[in-house]
Design an enzyme around this catalytic site. Structure first.
Site, PDB file in Angstrom:
ATOM      1  N   GLU A   1      26.989  38.926  35.424  1.00 23.43           N
ATOM      2  CA  GLU A   1      28.098  38.357  36.183  1.00 23.43           C
ATOM      3  C   GLU A   1      28.970  39.458  36.766  1.00 23.43           C
ATOM      4  OE1 GLU A   1      31.878  36.572  37.272  1.00 23.43           O
ATOM      5  OE2 GLU A   1      31.593  38.158  35.800  1.00 23.43           O
ATOM      6  N   GLU A   2      29.129  40.542  36.022  1.00 27.03           N
ATOM      7  CA  GLU A   2      30.082  41.576  36.420  1.00 27.03           C
ATOM      8  C   GLU A   2      29.574  42.461  37.559  1.00 27.03           C
ATOM      9  OE1 GLU A   2      32.971  41.427  35.612  1.00 27.03           O
ATOM     10  OE2 GLU A   2      33.208  40.665  33.587  1.00 27.03           O
TER      11      GLU A   2
ATOM     12  N   ASP B   1      35.867  31.110  32.412  1.00 28.31           N
ATOM     13  CA  ASP B   1      35.897  32.551  32.692  1.00 28.31           C
ATOM     14  C   ASP B   1      37.118  32.929  33.519  1.00 28.31           C
ATOM     15  OD1 ASP B   1      35.063  35.199  32.732  1.00 28.31           O
ATOM     16  OD2 ASP B   1      33.683  34.910  34.407  1.00 28.31           O
TER      17      ASP B   1
ATOM     18  N   ASP C   1      36.931  38.366  28.391  1.00 24.64           N
ATOM     19  CA  ASP C   1      36.054  38.264  29.569  1.00 24.64           C
ATOM     20  C   ASP C   1      34.668  38.728  29.201  1.00 24.64           C
ATOM     21  OD1 ASP C   1      34.940  38.148  32.077  1.00 24.64           O
ATOM     22  OD2 ASP C   1      35.966  39.903  32.853  1.00 24.64           O
TER      23      ASP C   1
ATOM     24  N   ARG D   1      38.738  40.496  48.622  1.00 26.03           N
ATOM     25  CA  ARG D   1      38.770  39.072  48.255  1.00 26.03           C
ATOM     26  C   ARG D   1      39.498  38.389  49.404  1.00 26.03           C
ATOM     27  NH1 ARG D   1      36.935  39.275  42.694  1.00 26.03           N
ATOM     28  NH2 ARG D   1      36.436  41.482  42.501  1.00 26.03           N
TER      29      ARG D   1
ATOM     30  N   HIS E   1      38.908  43.683  32.012  1.00 25.37           N
ATOM     31  CA  HIS E   1      38.449  44.890  32.706  1.00 25.37           C
ATOM     32  C   HIS E   1      39.323  46.102  32.393  1.00 25.37           C
ATOM     33  CE1 HIS E   1      35.951  42.674  35.998  1.00 25.37           C
ATOM     34  NE2 HIS E   1      36.013  41.986  34.887  1.00 25.37           N
TER      35      HIS E   1
ATOM     36  N   ASP F   1      27.523  39.603  29.695  1.00 24.79           N
ATOM     37  CA  ASP F   1      27.652  41.023  30.051  1.00 24.79           C
ATOM     38  C   ASP F   1      29.139  41.365  30.113  1.00 24.79           C
ATOM     39  OD1 ASP F   1      27.679  39.240  32.350  1.00 24.79           O
ATOM     40  OD2 ASP F   1      27.842  41.019  33.607  1.00 24.79           O
TER      41      ASP F   1
ATOM     42  N   HIS G   1      29.327  34.030  30.665  1.00 28.33           N
ATOM     43  CA  HIS G   1      28.518  35.251  30.824  1.00 28.33           C
ATOM     44  C   HIS G   1      28.705  36.181  29.639  1.00 28.33           C
ATOM     45  CE1 HIS G   1      31.617  38.223  32.142  1.00 28.33           C
ATOM     46  NE2 HIS G   1      32.222  37.187  32.696  1.00 28.33           N
TER      47      HIS G   1
HETATM   48 ZN    ZN Z   1      34.951  40.197  34.514  1.00 31.22          ZN
HETATM   49 ZN    ZN Z   2      34.144  37.101  33.596  1.00 32.32          ZN
END
Ligand code: ZN
Ligand code: ZN
Length: 466
Positions: A152-153, A178, A118, A351, A439, A89, A87
């Site tokens: 994706e994010e 990823d 990432d 999660r 992140h 983004d 990804h």
């Molecule tokens: Zn991420």
């Molecule tokens: Zn990712």
């Protein structure tokens, strides 16, 4: 035929970095304020997608852009299709950087930039792995479809649209670069629950607003509240709180006797809330010392007591553990309170392993003093690709050969595109013992790790399609 894939990567280091830097310079954060029909997630993600497909076309692959949501290029021919999912983004840069997040810098072997780990760095390591196979003209018997998303994010709307409109069946098996090595063959379910509160506010202390958090899947670095009324010894209490909990905090006087209080913690990936310091729950804990009433009080008590450091949701009462998939985790990601507004919210990202469900979590949350609880429209159910799948065996053996380390299965809380396929996993690009900065401010990828990963991807892809 023995090929030294690492030597092949070394011949292409400069080219690899040039392409990666070009992608990292593009701020591809989702920006809904500039989104339109041609830019479904704003202009940044589209620019990154265009750049990636331009690189693929330069290298001689047929490419396809599916309406600026996602795209792919293809390599080789065969009845079976290997899907590779990256990804382009990125999550918002946020604050606290020592360098410009969109001006990549290599410092002591570390490449600092938003997206370096990432997922632009790993995506390009994988891209160069495949490029080596192509340039060496190795014999293959399967087709590769290298797919890149641009949302994706946030919500995976890129992949929903892509699969609905690309006009091709799903790849037969595949992986996403990823996450981390040796492999991620299981992923927890992912759902966000929104706690709704009214906005009334009747105490001796008044809460005018409370905001914190940029994304549901990030630990809020900081949070800010505007308050007024009976706030005895605010400055002293704030200094004491700051010292006790090791967070930085400040209070600024606004007009009309209002005070703006800010607490700064530490951001982290929402799948690992224990790695962060949730600025919002800390701020709420501080504010609980004052005499708020009504919805404001309910809001602050839940945020500052129940949600405070409740990473496994024990205080929330929805904690659960599964032998194969591990424990449920909870990130209190986005806080919005405005006095007088009819709907104020706290977004909780869960999660969860396979022995619970969004409905069970929702029912648990409804026991608290909230107006209502709602669930995000899109979630992911738990995913598990068995360790005895032949693809998993190949990926682990290539990893073992290159690292000398023993491969083993892993289940994570973070969702990756690996789950898009029934026979799908995540594979790399981070190595055991790495510093996880995804992140976070000052995100980096170790350059040497990216080269090692590229060599592993080259050999793994070749073993899967030869
Ligand atoms: Zn991420
Ligand atoms: Zn990712």
């Amino acid at each position: 035929m023995t090929i030294n894939f690492r030597a092949e990567v070394d011949k292409r280091k400069d080219e690899f970095m040039t392409d990666l830097f070009d992608l990292l310079r593009i701020n591809s954060e989702r920006d809904d304020s500039q989104a339109d029909a041609q830019h479904p997630f704003g202009p940044g993600p589209v620019r990154a997608l265009d750049k990636f497909l331009e690189i693929a076309e330069r290298d001689g692959y047929p490419t396809k852009n599916v309406d600026n949501y996602a795209g792919h290029f293809e390599f080789g021919e065969g009845d079976e299709v290997l899907g590779i999912f990256g990804h382009l983004d990125v999550v918002p840069a946020g604050s606290g950087w020592n360098t410009d997040p969109y001006d990549p810098q290599i410092i002591d072997g570390k490449l600092f930039a938003r997206g370096s780990s990432d997922d632009k760095g790993p995506t390009m390591a994988c891209y160069y792995g495949l490029k080596i196979i192509k340039e060496l003209g190795l014999p293959i018997s399967k087709k590769v479809r290298f797919i890149v998303g641009t949302d994706e994010e946030s919500g995976w709307a890129d992949m929903d649209y892509y699969f609905a409109n690309v006009g091709l069946p799903l790849p037969d098996f595949g992986f996403s670069p990823d996450a981390e090595f040796p492999i991620i063959n299981g992923e927890k379910g992912n759902i966000t629950a929104y706690l709704h509160f009214a906005g009334e506010n009747s105490g001796a202390a008044q809460l005018h607003s409370f905001t914190g958090g940029l994304r549901e899947n990030m630990v809020p670095e900081s949070a800010t509240a505007v308050i007024s009324g009976q706030l005895d010894s605010l400055e002293d209490k704030l200094a004491a709180f700051s010292a006790e909990y090791g967070v930085s905090a400040s209070a600024d006087n606004l007009s009309d006797g209002r005070v703006q209080v800010t607490v700064i913690g530490k951001s982290a990936h929402g799948a690992h809330p224990e790695n962060g310091v949730n600025g919002a729950t800390y701020l709420a804990k501080f504010l609980n010392q004052f005499a708020f009433e009504g919805a404001a009080k309910a809001y602050l008590e839940l945020a500052g007591e129940t949600l405070f450091e409740d990473h496994d949701a024990k205080k929330l009462g929805v904690a659960i553990y599964d032998q194969q998939m591990g424990a449920l985790s909870m990130n209190a990601g986005v806080f919005k309170f405005d006095a007088g507004a009819a709907d104020n919210t706290i977004a909780l990202n869960f999660r969860y392993p396979k022995n619970t469900s969004p409905e069970v979590i929702k029912a648990g949350l409804e026991k608290f003093e909230v107006e209502s609880v709602s669930l995000s429209a899109h979630g992911h159910t738990p995913h598990y690709c068995p360790i005895d799948d032949p693809m998993v065996a190949i990926l682990l053996s290539v990893y073992e050969k290159h690292t000398g380390l023993k491969g083993h299965e892993q289940v994570i809380g973070g969702g990756t595109f690996g789950r898009l396929l029934e026979r799908g996993v995540a594979y790399g690009a981070m190595f055991p013992g790495y510093t996880d900065t995804m992140h976070q401010a000052n995100e980096f990828a170790d350059i040497e790790d990216l080269y090692r990963a590229a060599a592993i991807y080259a050999e793994a892809i070749y073993e899967l399609i030869k």
